[in-house]
Design an enzyme around this catalytic site. Structure first.
Site, PDB file in Angstrom:
ATOM      1  N   CYS A   1       0.817  -1.213   0.000  1.00  0.00           N
ATOM      2  CA  CYS A   1       0.000   0.000   0.000  1.00  0.00           C
ATOM      3  C   CYS A   1       0.852   1.265   0.000  1.00  0.00           C
ATOM      4  O   CYS A   1       0.592   2.216   0.743  1.00  0.00           O
ATOM      5  CB  CYS A   1      -0.939  -0.020   1.198  1.00  0.00           C
ATOM      6  SG  CYS A   1      -2.007  -1.468   1.190  1.00  0.00           S
ATOM      7  N   ALA A   2       1.870   1.302  -0.829  1.00  0.00           N
ATOM      8  CA  ALA A   2       2.722   2.489  -0.922  1.00  0.00           C
ATOM      9  C   ALA A   2       1.900   3.663  -1.448  1.00  0.00           C
ATOM     10  O   ALA A   2       0.873   3.476  -2.094  1.00  0.00           O
ATOM     11  CB  ALA A   2       3.899   2.201  -1.849  1.00  0.00           C
TER      12      ALA A   2
ATOM     13  N   ILE B   1       2.520   5.600  -3.917  1.00  0.00           N
ATOM     14  CA  ILE B   1       2.415   5.561  -5.383  1.00  0.00           C
ATOM     15  C   ILE B   1       1.309   4.611  -5.839  1.00  0.00           C
ATOM     16  O   ILE B   1       0.728   4.781  -6.920  1.00  0.00           O
ATOM     17  CB  ILE B   1       3.780   5.183  -6.026  1.00  0.00           C
ATOM     18  CG1 ILE B   1       3.752   5.204  -7.560  1.00  0.00           C
ATOM     19  CG2 ILE B   1       4.284   3.833  -5.549  1.00  0.00           C
ATOM     20  CD1 ILE B   1       3.678   6.573  -8.152  1.00  0.00           C
ATOM     21  N   ALA B   2       0.965   3.642  -4.980  1.00  0.00           N
ATOM     22  CA  ALA B   2      -0.095   2.687  -5.336  1.00  0.00           C
ATOM     23  C   ALA B   2      -1.454   3.372  -5.468  1.00  0.00           C
ATOM     24  O   ALA B   2      -2.335   2.897  -6.191  1.00  0.00           O
ATOM     25  CB  ALA B   2      -0.164   1.559  -4.300  1.00  0.00           C
ATOM     26  N   ARG B   3      -1.609   4.522  -4.805  1.00  0.00           N
ATOM     27  CA  ARG B   3      -2.872   5.282  -4.943  1.00  0.00           C
ATOM     28  C   ARG B   3      -3.059   5.719  -6.390  1.00  0.00           C
ATOM     29  O   ARG B   3      -4.132   5.581  -6.969  1.00  0.00           O
ATOM     30  CB  ARG B   3      -2.859   6.510  -4.030  1.00  0.00           C
ATOM     31  CG  ARG B   3      -2.838   6.176  -2.551  1.00  0.00           C
ATOM     32  CD  ARG B   3      -2.719   7.461  -1.724  1.00  0.00           C
ATOM     33  NE  ARG B   3      -3.776   8.385  -2.049  1.00  0.00           N
ATOM     34  CZ  ARG B   3      -3.624   9.711  -2.130  1.00  0.00           C
ATOM     35  NH1 ARG B   3      -2.445  10.264  -1.894  1.00  0.00           N
ATOM     36  NH2 ARG B   3      -4.636  10.482  -2.443  1.00  0.00           N
TER      37      ARG B   3
ATOM     38  N   LEU C   1       6.561  -2.212  -3.877  1.00  0.00           N
ATOM     39  CA  LEU C   1       7.319  -2.466  -2.639  1.00  0.00           C
ATOM     40  C   LEU C   1       8.699  -1.807  -2.711  1.00  0.00           C
ATOM     41  O   LEU C   1       9.197  -1.499  -3.791  1.00  0.00           O
ATOM     42  CB  LEU C   1       7.493  -3.979  -2.444  1.00  0.00           C
ATOM     43  CG  LEU C   1       6.203  -4.777  -2.269  1.00  0.00           C
ATOM     44  CD1 LEU C   1       6.488  -6.283  -2.344  1.00  0.00           C
ATOM     45  CD2 LEU C   1       5.554  -4.436  -0.925  1.00  0.00           C
TER      46      LEU C   1
ATOM     47  N   LYS D   1       9.935   1.181 -10.255  1.00  0.00           N
ATOM     48  CA  LYS D   1      11.345   1.450 -10.480  1.00  0.00           C
ATOM     49  C   LYS D   1      11.955   2.011  -9.203  1.00  0.00           C
ATOM     50  O   LYS D   1      11.218   2.613  -8.415  1.00  0.00           O
ATOM     51  CB  LYS D   1      11.563   2.378 -11.665  1.00  0.00           C
ATOM     52  CG  LYS D   1      10.506   3.438 -11.951  1.00  0.00           C
ATOM     53  CD  LYS D   1      10.194   4.455 -10.890  1.00  0.00           C
ATOM     54  CE  LYS D   1      11.345   5.154 -10.253  1.00  0.00           C
ATOM     55  NZ  LYS D   1      10.927   6.001  -9.112  1.00  0.00           N
TER      56      LYS D   1
END
Lengths: 360, 360
Positions: free
Chosen positions: A13-14, A16-18, A78, A101
């Site tokens: 759930c980083a 950037i995942a949003r 991740l 990346k």
């Protein structure tokens, strides 16, 4: 026949995942099917905060999500140090992989990931969004045009942003055991990729880090740069940093033309983006002006670049699933080249700014 | 009282002298009084071609012009290798000197010129025109603004142009015995000056030439670049070339702002010029756009930058002539710093791209 809709599992759930979750929702051939975190609570909270569909499967471990046979593909935001483990596990489970990346801590690790993907017939693509903006294709047309741009001779690319005190202390990108490549792995990845893009993915012959990198107390790079030189005499420089104001430039200079773009990674606005080009400009008679002046080119896009990335990835996955196609190796190949140059910059810094020969 | 009109003698009929002659005519406090060439025929032809006033004195030797007591100041567009001789002779004759760049073949030569100027109380200024554009002052305001720009962290500057086959074979800038510093002395001069301008004329601690310079058969530099690092961690790179399309960029990145200009040496058009700046830009919530976006700033000027240069030089000469002022040492000081960095780049190339410490 309507295209298969690729079912994504989100591995972690980083922040950037949003953005990428929204992109999966926007892409016409992809859907969010599941999300996993290290705890079910976190996954539940993330799904709620980002308005995931109520039927989204929630998992309290990455393994559990990867065991779900309905998951076609995973998005992996991740920390870099965990990529080798989870990408390999995902590949072995037959999941196609959209990998953030930098793809790995070094090329040797990335080669392990690629091998697992090839052996399991899964698509691998990195999350470099700007590659998928239609502006990028338009810029490519210009840079490939021998009549208007000629041969590329020199490039300079930059990605800098001013990390807050909290970022510089707590973000995973400043932690040696998480995203240990720091600003080089994060911001530098884009600089290197854009240089390789400009060089049509030909690798440079030598890479030399520039004097003056900045590190945090743990030895993680906060700011650095490098100089690249190709066999044909082409040269490039880049600068990446967590310590200066937001800047993202590509300047590519050919024998006959020049390209400038100042927002290549994240366009200033979502639905349109521009670049400037000059071709065969020279001075007027008294050298008091340019003829012709550079011109500005606007490119519109209905879908944002990250949704186009998901769409491209999903259609490759679809071709594999429904038509028996092979994975498209173009994407892991350019990921690998980017990582290879990145490794060379790091090595050059470690060895006191010596020239590093780059070997495929 | 109207200002004294400074009487210029033009020492040599170089191509660039056409532009500066017009500037002398345009400047309200300067006039073309005399022109000298190595032959009277050439001087006569040059005066006619450039519509000089019929009363312009024509001389068939530089010495003859310098003997004329009515000449207040000379403009010296001669090949660099001749600067030391003619600038010293001119200073000894009490002539104020507007000297083309590069000012000398090296700092040691320039110091001889400065000494002669100081001993004879004459003003010395180099012909770097863009310094005098009102846009440059506006850009300086931004870069000096701690609130909007912060502290400068990284700069990149470029000046490239594609020399024709004739230029690359016959121009004085490709001849080792004339302008032997080649692209470094010509185009690189501007890159270095603009970096020093961005650093508020603080000298870098080390200068390292970048791999990949190109030379002609006589060993004259056609293309090169360098990396600079200051004691406070600030860094800069530049690239100059006779072999690529016309490009003239300054990118200056501070902790809080970014400046971009793409025509800093010769503005795209004569009477207005722009630059772009961004200050405290960050991303929107989903990282799909910038807030705020960079803004474009237009600066108009009635007189072209080269006329403003002549005007500034002439008013310094006027102050010396009519008010007993001392020569303004700011100008030779920044000329010397530019030459010093230029010498360091050359030395670094000659020594195989080692880091050169810069000492005042």
């Amino acid at each position: 026949m309507s295209p298969t809709v690729i079912k994504f599992g989100i591995l972690g759930c980083a922040e950037i995942a949003r953005k990428v979750s929204r992109a999966i929702t926007l892409a016409p051939n992809a859907t969010i099917y599941a999300v996993a975190s290290r705890s079910l609570d976190k996954a539940t909270k993330f799904a709620a905060e980002n308005s995931f569909p109520p039927e989204t499967k929630l998992y309290g471990s990455y393994d559990a999500l990867l065991e779900d046979p309905a998951v076609d593909a995973v998005y992996v935001p991740l920390p870099t140090s965990l990529h080798i483990h989870w990408a390999v596990v995902a590949a072995r489970k037959g999941k196609h992989i959209l990998l953030e990346k930098p793809v790995a801590l070094n090329v040797a690790e990335f080669d392990v990931i690629v091998k697992a993907c090839v052996e399991n017939g899964v698509q691998l693509m990195d999350g470099t969004m700007w590659m998928h903006h239609p502006r990028t294709a338009k810029m490519r047309e210009f840079v490939s045009d021998k009549g208007r741009f000629g041969d590329v001779k020199a490039m300079h690319t930059t990605f800098t942003f001013a990390g807050t005190a909290n970022f510089l202390t707590n973000d995973i990108r400043v932690k040696p055991d998480l995203d240990g490549l720091g600003a080089l792995g994060d911001a530098g990845w884009y600089c290197i990729r854009s240089i390789l893009w400009g060089a049509d993915y030909e690798l440079p012959e030598i890479v030399t880090a520039l004097p003056g990198p900045v590190f945090n107390e743990a030895g993680v790079i906060f700011s650095c740069g490098a100089s690249l030189r190709w066999k044909d005499g082409k040269i490039a420089t880049f600068h990446c940093s967590f310590l200066s104001h937001l800047t993202m430039d590509i300047t590519a200079i050919g024998t006959k033309g020049t390209l400038h773009v100042h927002d290549f990674i994240i366009p200033f606005q979502e639905k349109e983006a521009s670049f400037s080009l000059a071709s065969e400009s020279w001075f007027n008679d008294l050298v008091t002006g340019w003829v012709p002046k550079p011109s500005e080119h606007l490119v519109r896009t209905e879908l944002p670049q990250e949704a186009l990335m998901v769409k491209e990835f999903s259609s490759l996955v679809d071709a594999i699933k429904t038509k028996g196609s092979k994975p498209e190796m173009k994407w892991p190949t350019i990921s690998r080249k980017t990582q290879l140059v990145l490794d060379s910059v790091k090595l050059s810094i470690e060895q006191g700014f010596v020239a590093i020969e780059v070997h495929e």
